[in-house]
Motif scaffolding. Structure first.
Motif, short mmCIF file in Angstrom:
data_model
loop_
_atom_site.label_atom_id
_atom_site.label_comp_id
_atom_site.label_asym_id
_atom_site.label_seq_id
_atom_site.Cartn_x
_atom_site.Cartn_y
_atom_site.Cartn_z
N ASP A 194 0.82 -1.20 0.00
CA ASP A 194 0.00 0.00 0.00
C ASP A 194 0.86 1.25 0.00
O ASP A 194 0.42 2.31 -0.41
N GLY A 195 2.11 1.14 0.51
CA GLY A 195 3.00 2.28 0.54
C GLY A 195 3.68 2.47 -0.81
O GLY A 195 3.85 1.54 -1.59
N ALA A 196 4.07 3.70 -1.08
CA ALA A 196 4.79 3.99 -2.32
C ALA A 196 6.21 3.45 -2.22
O ALA A 196 6.85 3.51 -1.17
N ALA A 197 6.71 2.91 -3.32
CA ALA A 197 8.03 2.27 -3.33
C ALA A 197 9.14 3.32 -3.27
O ALA A 197 9.11 4.31 -4.01
N GLU A 198 10.10 3.08 -2.39
CA GLU A 198 11.26 3.96 -2.27
C GLU A 198 12.41 3.52 -3.16
O GLU A 198 13.32 4.31 -3.43
N LEU A 199 12.38 2.25 -3.58
CA LEU A 199 13.49 1.73 -4.36
C LEU A 199 12.99 0.68 -5.34
O LEU A 199 12.23 -0.22 -4.97
N PHE A 200 13.41 0.82 -6.59
CA PHE A 200 13.12 -0.15 -7.64
C PHE A 200 14.43 -0.78 -8.11
O PHE A 200 15.46 -0.10 -8.21
N ALA A 201 14.38 -2.08 -8.41
CA ALA A 201 15.51 -2.78 -9.01
C ALA A 201 15.00 -3.56 -10.21
O ALA A 201 13.95 -4.22 -10.13
N VAL A 202 15.72 -3.49 -11.32
CA VAL A 202 15.29 -4.15 -12.54
C VAL A 202 16.52 -4.74 -13.24
O VAL A 202 17.53 -4.04 -13.41
N ARG A 203 16.42 -6.00 -13.63
CA ARG A 203 17.41 -6.56 -14.57
C ARG A 203 16.70 -6.66 -15.91
O ARG A 203 15.90 -7.56 -16.14
N PHE A 204 16.99 -5.71 -16.76
CA PHE A 204 16.29 -5.53 -18.03
C PHE A 204 17.04 -6.32 -19.10
O PHE A 204 18.24 -6.13 -19.31
N THR A 205 16.32 -7.22 -19.79
CA THR A 205 16.94 -8.08 -20.80
C THR A 205 16.47 -7.69 -22.19
O THR A 205 15.55 -6.88 -22.37
N ALA A 206 17.07 -8.32 -23.19
CA ALA A 206 16.65 -8.08 -24.56
C ALA A 206 15.20 -8.49 -24.76
O ALA A 206 14.45 -7.84 -25.52
N GLU A 207 14.77 -9.56 -24.07
CA GLU A 207 13.37 -9.99 -24.17
C GLU A 207 12.43 -8.90 -23.65
O GLU A 207 11.41 -8.59 -24.27
N HIS A 208 12.77 -8.32 -22.49
CA HIS A 208 11.95 -7.22 -21.96
C HIS A 208 11.98 -6.04 -22.92
O HIS A 208 10.96 -5.37 -23.14
N GLY A 209 13.16 -5.79 -23.51
CA GLY A 209 13.29 -4.67 -24.43
C GLY A 209 12.35 -4.78 -25.62
O GLY A 209 11.75 -3.78 -26.05
N ARG A 210 12.19 -6.01 -26.14
CA ARG A 210 11.29 -6.20 -27.29
C ARG A 210 9.84 -5.89 -26.91
O ARG A 210 9.09 -5.31 -27.70
N ILE A 211 9.44 -6.27 -25.67
CA ILE A 211 8.07 -5.99 -25.23
C ILE A 211 7.83 -4.48 -25.15
O ILE A 211 6.81 -3.96 -25.61
N PHE A 212 8.79 -3.76 -24.58
CA PHE A 212 8.60 -2.33 -24.37
C PHE A 212 8.83 -1.52 -25.65
O PHE A 212 8.37 -0.39 -25.76
N ALA A 213 9.54 -2.09 -26.61
CA ALA A 213 9.81 -1.37 -27.86
C ALA A 213 8.68 -1.49 -28.87
O ALA A 213 8.63 -0.75 -29.86
N ASN A 214 7.74 -2.41 -28.62
CA ASN A 214 6.63 -2.61 -29.57
C ASN A 214 5.77 -1.35 -29.68
O ASN A 214 5.65 -0.57 -28.74
N ASP A 215 5.16 -1.20 -30.84
CA ASP A 215 4.16 -0.15 -31.03
C ASP A 215 2.78 -0.75 -30.77
O ASP A 215 2.37 -1.70 -31.47
N TYR A 216 2.10 -0.23 -29.77
CA TYR A 216 0.80 -0.76 -29.39
C TYR A 216 -0.30 0.16 -29.92
O TYR A 216 -0.10 1.37 -30.11
N ALA A 217 -1.48 -0.46 -30.15
CA ALA A 217 -2.60 0.29 -30.71
C ALA A 217 -3.00 1.45 -29.81
O ALA A 217 -3.34 2.53 -30.28
N ARG A 218 -2.95 1.23 -28.51
CA ARG A 218 -3.29 2.28 -27.56
C ARG A 218 -2.02 2.74 -26.85
O ARG A 218 -1.23 1.91 -26.37
N PRO A 219 -1.79 4.04 -26.72
CA PRO A 219 -0.55 4.53 -26.11
C PRO A 219 -0.40 4.21 -24.63
O PRO A 219 0.71 4.23 -24.11
N ASP A 220 -1.51 3.91 -23.95
CA ASP A 220 -1.44 3.62 -22.51
C ASP A 220 -1.43 2.12 -22.22
O ASP A 220 -1.64 1.69 -21.09
#
Length: 335
Positions: free
Chosen positions: A182-208
């Protein structure tokens, strides 16, 4: 409480007590009791001074964090004064290195100086460090109760306490996946891979689409982010994922190892970002363990309470970890 004034005053009291040597030549039972009390008092103060020294260390490291020249002078002087060895300084990013251990003690000084805790502390930093881990693991009340059953506590004693009081791994893994706090996060950690990159690089029909699909807590006003990212994916990470976590741009980008060739195309880098007044600790040597993004995050932003790791491979103590489909309310689709 003024740590500096207290430390100086307590040191002077110890020196004065030794110089007075005012114990009677033939002490009575009352004198013997008083003498024992004096020994016990200063025995406890030895541990107190260790904690105070660590608190001063943390304060100075923070004060000199943005001034490389002063930080180097500070650490070099501590080597001269035999607080650290040169290897201690070179290995200061190691999670279990001496400087890291003293830093954890200093950041927990307020808790360690509580009378109910202080009376159980031996005058050795490696044992006090283990007691810090014990308190983090089981809470102050349970830790004090466990320590009360031991006299002249050793490092091995505390490690056994931690093992005995730790929740079994089987029970932890079988538990329901952690929900977003319920509390807001003070720290984020991410190991970002090429697989994640492909998901986030896609063009989606809706911007949100990504905003609605990604399962994550809201960031606190003061928050930090640490990620390990393939250098090829830096643009995608900065422009697609970071805004969803509440971060606008990089604070710093670091190589994870020294290079013996100019080519860096296939290298990973450590990315650090911040919100509000958070300021990451400086990274001036290559980390000894480049595989653990949560350890890197804890180094850059120590003492955060609400921590979230996205795209994790395994659970991590003290972290809300999202593994596999736990990262998504639903998988994003380009349709």
């Amino acid at each position: 409480m003024s740590l500096a004034n207290d430390a100086v005053g307590q040191a002077q009291l110890i020196v004065d007590a030794v110089r007075r040597n005012d114990t009677a030549p033939h002490p009575t039972e009352s004198d013997a009791t008083a003498a024992a009390d004096r020994v016990a008092e200063h025995w406890v103060k030895a541990a107190e001074f260790v904690v105070l020294a660590c608190a001063f260390l943390v304060r100075a490291l923070s004060a000199f964090a943005e001034d490389r020249e002063k930080l180097d002078v500070f650490l070099t002087r501590l080597v001269v004064k035999r607080v650290f060895s040169e290897n201690d300084v070179l290995a200061r990013l190691k999670v279990n290195g001496k400087l890291a251990m003293l830093g954890k003690i200093g950041r927990n000084a307020e808790t360690l100086l509580l009378p109910e805790v202080l009376r159980h502390l031996p005058a050795h930093y490696s044992i006090i460090y283990q007691i810090c881990l014990l308190i983090e693991q089981v809470g102050l009340e349970r830790a004090v109760a466990a320590l009360a059953g031991h006299h002249d506590t050793t490092r091995e004693d505390v490690i056994k306490m931690r093992a005995a009081l730790k929740v079994p791994e089987i029970a932890r893994e079988s538990a329901a996946p952690p929900t977003v706090s319920d509390g807001a996060a003070e720290l984020f950690a991410v190991r970002f891979t090429a697989e994640h990159g492909r998901i986030f690089a896609n063009d989606y029909a809706r911007p949100d689409t990504l905003d609605e699909c990604l399962h994550r807590p809201q960031p606190a006003d003061n928050a930090g982010l640490t990620a390990i990212v393939p250098i090829r994916m830096l643009g995608t990470f900065e422009h697609k994922l970071m805004p969803l976590l509440g971060f606008n741009t990089f604070y710093g980008v670091f190589l994870v190892a020294a290079l013996n060739q100019p080519e860096i195309t296939d290298r990973d880098v450590v990315v650090v970002a911040k919100r509000g007044s958070f300021r990451p600790l400086p990274m001036m040597t290559f980390p000894s363990d480049t595989g653990s993004v949560v350890e890197l995050a804890d180094f850059f932003f120590p003492d955060c309470s609400i921590k979230c790791q996205l795209f994790a491979d395994a659970r991590a103590d003290g972290w809300s970890t999202h593994i596999g489909d736990e990262n998504w309310h639903e998988r994003p689709s380009v349709r």
